[in-house]
Every structure is written in C-alpha cells, then in structure tokens.
Write a protein that holds these residues in place. Structure first.
Motif, PDB file in Angstrom:
ATOM      1  N   GLN A 161       0.822  -1.206   0.000  1.00 13.22           N
ATOM      2  CA  GLN A 161       0.000   0.000   0.000  1.00 13.22           C
ATOM      3  C   GLN A 161       0.856   1.256   0.000  1.00 13.22           C
ATOM      4  OE1 GLN A 161      -2.825   0.215   3.206  1.00 13.22           O
ATOM      5  NE2 GLN A 161      -3.805   2.057   2.443  1.00 13.22           N
ATOM      6  N   GLU A 164       2.181   1.912  -3.482  1.00 14.01           N
ATOM      7  CA  GLU A 164       1.163   2.466  -4.368  1.00 14.01           C
ATOM      8  C   GLU A 164       0.924   3.946  -4.080  1.00 14.01           C
ATOM      9  OE1 GLU A 164      -2.242   0.043  -3.805  1.00 14.01           O
ATOM     10  OE2 GLU A 164      -1.378  -1.716  -4.802  1.00 14.01           O
ATOM     11  N   GLN A 165       1.072   4.339  -2.814  1.00 13.25           N
ATOM     12  CA  GLN A 165       0.843   5.722  -2.414  1.00 13.25           C
ATOM     13  C   GLN A 165       2.121   6.560  -2.445  1.00 13.25           C
ATOM     14  OE1 GLN A 165      -0.972   5.297   1.461  1.00 13.25           O
ATOM     15  NE2 GLN A 165      -2.932   4.602   0.608  1.00 13.25           N
ATOM     16  N   GLU A 166       3.192   5.976  -2.982  1.00 17.42           N
ATOM     17  CA  GLU A 166       4.487   6.645  -3.090  1.00 17.42           C
ATOM     18  C   GLU A 166       5.011   7.082  -1.727  1.00 17.42           C
ATOM     19  OE1 GLU A 166       4.206   9.762  -5.979  1.00 17.42           O
ATOM     20  OE2 GLU A 166       3.899   8.372  -7.649  1.00 17.42           O
TER      21      GLU A 166
END
Length: 210
Positions: A161, A164-166
C-alpha cells in the motif's frame, strides 16, 4: 529532500537495536627528483588501506542527526557493544576480511541505522532475488526495488500500500565501493532511498575514503 531537515519524525515506529546483517590505478613511472613525491603518495595509499575498519566507523552521522546508542542512554553501552561486536565478528568470519559495524539512532529513537565497513569490493548480492515488475508484485505484501542513487546502489522494500501511495520504504539499504572498501548503510524505518544514500556519502567523507 535532504535527510538533515527531515530525519526527525520520518519514521513510522520505534526500533531498538534490531539485528544487523549487511549487504588500482597505475601511476606513471618517474625518475630523479620526481621519484620522492611518488613514493610518498604510495605510502599514503598504503596507510589508508591498512587502517582498521573499526577506525572508519563515525561517532555520529550528519552532524549529530544520528548518534551511537550510548550517546542517547549510557545504559545501552553493553548491549550496543555486544551487537556491534557480534555483527563485525560474524561478517569478518564469513567474508574472511576486516569488518566493523556501527549502530546509530535519532535521539528520539524513531530511526535506526546500521553502518558496515569492510575491506574489499562487494559485488551483486540480492536478498530477495532479482527484481520483478511492480505490477506483477502487486498481490504480494511487500514490494522491493533496486536502483542507483548517486554513487551508491540501493535496495528498498515497501509495504504494497505504501508503494502504491508513493510513501517511504520500511527498509532501505545502500552500498558504495570506494578506495578498496565497501560501505553499507541499512536504515529502518521510514527513510527514503535518497536519504540513505546521503548517509553512505557521509560515512565515506568522514572516513576520508573519497
């Protein structure tokens, strides 16, 4: 963003003394009056190469942003010494070379960094195997990546996660070979690849290897 301004509060949790596991140019021939300076240069190089690895471990990193554990709490001296000594001895035995380990943390114990310095030039060593495309690793709990950052090669691991959210990786390791030595910095949690590579450069500079 430079580590100096972001390291405090960058971590997502507290880690205390986690286990430590790492990751010649020819000179022109001279004669006569020019020979003596060349000899001095060779002597200096020999002195540098013979310096024990333990003497290359800094007392602090980035001007005190990270310090050795006894600086934070003198009661940690014996445990810190034991961890550093065990890590250095174990790696020296496995790799058959001079190795030293230093453990650091921010004063608030939010970030931990392990520095390993050893003789020799380390090659390819992948803890989780070769990299795979991130989209094919999306179903896994963790995602890893290997990149070159400045003069260092770095391996980072993210929760899926967070990737994906950098967000920042939960574990980063950067390594640089310089002057016949390998400098490895292992950081957890919450430091970026850029910040970890900056720590490598600081160790190299303080050790006088560049």
């Amino acid at each position: 963003m430079p580590l100096r301004s972001t390291i405090i509060g960058a971590a997502s949790g507290v880690v205390l003394l986690a286990g430590v596991v790492g990751f010649a140019v020819g000179l022109p021939e001279v004669t006569g009056d020019e020979a003596e300076p060349a000899a001095e240069t060779e002597d200096q190089a020999a002195d540098a190469s013979s310096t024990p690895a333990a003497e290359l471990i800094p007392e602090s990193l980035l001007g005190g942003a990270l310090v050795r554990y006894p600086e934070i709490d003198p009661q940690m001296q014996s445990v810190s010494d034991e961890v550093e000594q065990f890590g250095g001895d174990k790696l020296a035995d496995v790799f058959d070379t001079d190795v030293a380990v230093g453990i650091y943390a921010t004063p608030d114990l939010q970030v931990q960094v392990a520095v390993t310095v050893y003789n020799g030039e380390s090659g390819l060593f992948l803890q989780k195997g070769p990299p795979v495309p991130p989209n094919l690793a999306a179903s896994q709990q963790t995602i890893s990546d290997i990149v070159r950052q400045g003069d260092s090669v770095c391996i980072a691991q993210w929760e899926a996660q967070a990737f994906e959210q950098e967000g920042p990786p939960f574990q980063t390791q950067c390594q640089r070979v310089v002057d016949g030595r390998t400098v490895n910095v292992y950081a957890t949690p919450g430091l970026t690849i850029e910040q970890t590579a900056e720590l490598v450069d600081d160790v190299v500079s303080q050790a006088g290897l560049d």
